[in-house]
Design an enzyme around this catalytic site. Structure first.
Site, PDB file in Angstrom:
ATOM      1  CD  GLU A 115       5.662  26.126 -25.058  1.00  0.00           C
ATOM      2  OE1 GLU A 115       5.571  26.981 -24.167  1.00  0.00           O
ATOM      3  OE2 GLU A 115       4.810  25.984 -25.943  1.00  0.00           O
ATOM      4  CD  GLU A 123       1.400  22.012 -28.701  1.00  0.00           C
ATOM      5  OE1 GLU A 123       1.112  23.213 -28.807  1.00  0.00           O
ATOM      6  OE2 GLU A 123       1.974  21.543 -27.697  1.00  0.00           O
TER       7      GLU A 123
HETATM    8  C1  GLA Z   1       1.630  25.563 -26.313  1.00  0.00           C
HETATM    9  C2  GLA Z   1       1.331  24.403 -25.393  1.00  0.00           C
HETATM   10  C3  GLA Z   1      -0.058  23.900 -25.604  1.00  0.00           C
HETATM   11  C4  GLA Z   1      -1.065  25.002 -25.721  1.00  0.00           C
HETATM   12  C5  GLA Z   1      -0.649  25.951 -26.785  1.00  0.00           C
HETATM   13  C6  GLA Z   1      -1.700  27.014 -26.933  1.00  0.00           C
HETATM   14  O1  GLA Z   1       1.888  25.173 -27.587  1.00  0.00           O
HETATM   15  O2  GLA Z   1       2.206  23.340 -25.543  1.00  0.00           O
HETATM   16  O3  GLA Z   1      -0.398  23.099 -24.525  1.00  0.00           O
HETATM   17  O4  GLA Z   1      -1.205  25.682 -24.503  1.00  0.00           O
HETATM   18  O5  GLA Z   1       0.593  26.499 -26.405  1.00  0.00           O
HETATM   19  O6  GLA Z   1      -2.988  26.449 -26.960  1.00  0.00           O
END
Ligand code: GLA
Length: 339
Positions: free
Chosen positions: A138, A245
């Protein structure tokens, strides 16, 4: 039938396994509560929090590996693949990293030395267990013309902390696949910036092997066309892709309703259709995609219950709170609903 949907329910990863690995984000707690269910349906695991910087090195040179080790041991016992998450991030990172003992900011060299030492220790420790790392998480700015989001990393080290992190990780484990990972990855503006960043890293010779599409989506957005365009664009980099994710929230991002105590049928149907369409699309691009990891294993525990709206439950995954397959599960594996 057991409470983990055994017997009648096909294993999720087996039903999809010829296309890609199927992962879940886990914690020692979810493994304790639902280990059998998780082992049954997923063939890959990611630590939801336990391998983040602040969890592993809360105090300088004082490493706390116990929770991460538990996840590694579970993966080993059950023969699961393991992704490492995450080495460089602006969140959940210890304050001491950026400071001298008297509170002044550290200089660039010291910050990079500390990063190198952290990566060497962590990636080295899990070398045999972890096949891929989210090295940098990020760093792209969501809005505006700036490429990178403001952070202490950027302030102190300048933009090449990103390439350095990949170099350090590669030196610590030359066999590990190294990923750049981000959210809003299918938004055209951000997608183009992620593409630009990764392309420039490759041009500098940084050892980047993959792009992680976090895929925190909802039942309304992003559109399938946006997801398709993002996959095509990242694939043009010649790198491996993973959804790292995935979850499909029942609410639009700006929706603040808090009245629901159980998921309404019409939203579950919308979610089932959406998951079905997403997996059909992913299968079209399976030559580029190695793994799809869900950010959780079932609706019993999900980070989206409480976030971004406090006190609101969400139901974003393929299994319900009792580990039973939802309609979305059957659509994803392309089987008619089992009554
Ligand atoms: C981001 C991070 C994850 C997690 C999510 C929320 O996507 O990469 O590690 O913290 O936020 O759970």
């Amino acid at each position: 039938m057991g409470n983990d949907g055994t017997n009648a329910t096909p294993r999720l990863y087996e039903a999809l396994g010829s296309s890609f690995d199927i992962g879940a984000a886990v914690s020692p707690r979810t493994l304790l509560q639902s280990g059998e269910f998780i082992a049954r349906h997923y063939n890959s695991l990611t630590a939801e929090n336990e391998m983040k910087f602040v969890n592993l090195q809360p105090v300088e040179d004082h490493y706390t590996f116990e929770d991460a080790d538990r996840i590694v041991a579970f993966a080993k016992t059950h023969g699961k693949k393991l992704r490492g998450h995450t080495l460089v991030w602006h969140n959940q990172t210890s304050d001491w990293l950026f400071k001298e003992s008297d509170g002044r900011p550290v200089c660039r060299e010291k910050l990079l030395d500390r990063l190198q030492s952290h990566i060497k220790t962590v990636v080295g420790r899990y070398k045999d267990a972890i096949y891929a790392w989210d090295v940098v998480n990020e760093v792209i700015a969501d809005e505006g013309p700036e490429l990178l989001r403001p952070s202490k990393w950027l302030d102190i080290a300048g933009p090449d902390f990103i390439a350095k992190a990949f170099e350090f990780a590669h030196a610590a484990d030359p066999a590990a696949q190294l990923f750049y990972n981000d959210y809003n990855e299918s938004n055209p503006h951000k997608r183009d910036k992620i593409y630009r960043l990764v392309k420039s890293l490759l041009e500098q010779g940084a050892p980047v092997h993959g792009v992680g599409l976090q895929a925190h989506w909802n039942v309304y957005s992003p559109s399938l066309d946006e997801i398709r365009e993002a996959i095509e664009k990242y694939a043009m980099l010649g790198l491996r892709l993973q959804l790292t994710e995935l979850d499909v929230s029942l609410f639009r991002h700006e929706d603040e309703r808090t009245d629901l105590t159980s998921p309404p049928e019409e939203l579950l149907e919308l979610q089932a259709k959406r998951y079905e369409a997403i997996f059909l699309l992913l299968k079209e691009y399976q030559v580029h995609i190695d793994a799809v990891t869900f950010w959780g294993a079932d609706d019993n525990y999900t980070w989206l219950s409480n976030f971004p709206v406090r006190g609101r439950k969400n139901w974003p995954l393929l299994f319900d709170e009792q580990h039973q397959p939802k309609e979305a599960f059957w659509r994803v594996i392309g089987k008619p609903t089992q009554l």
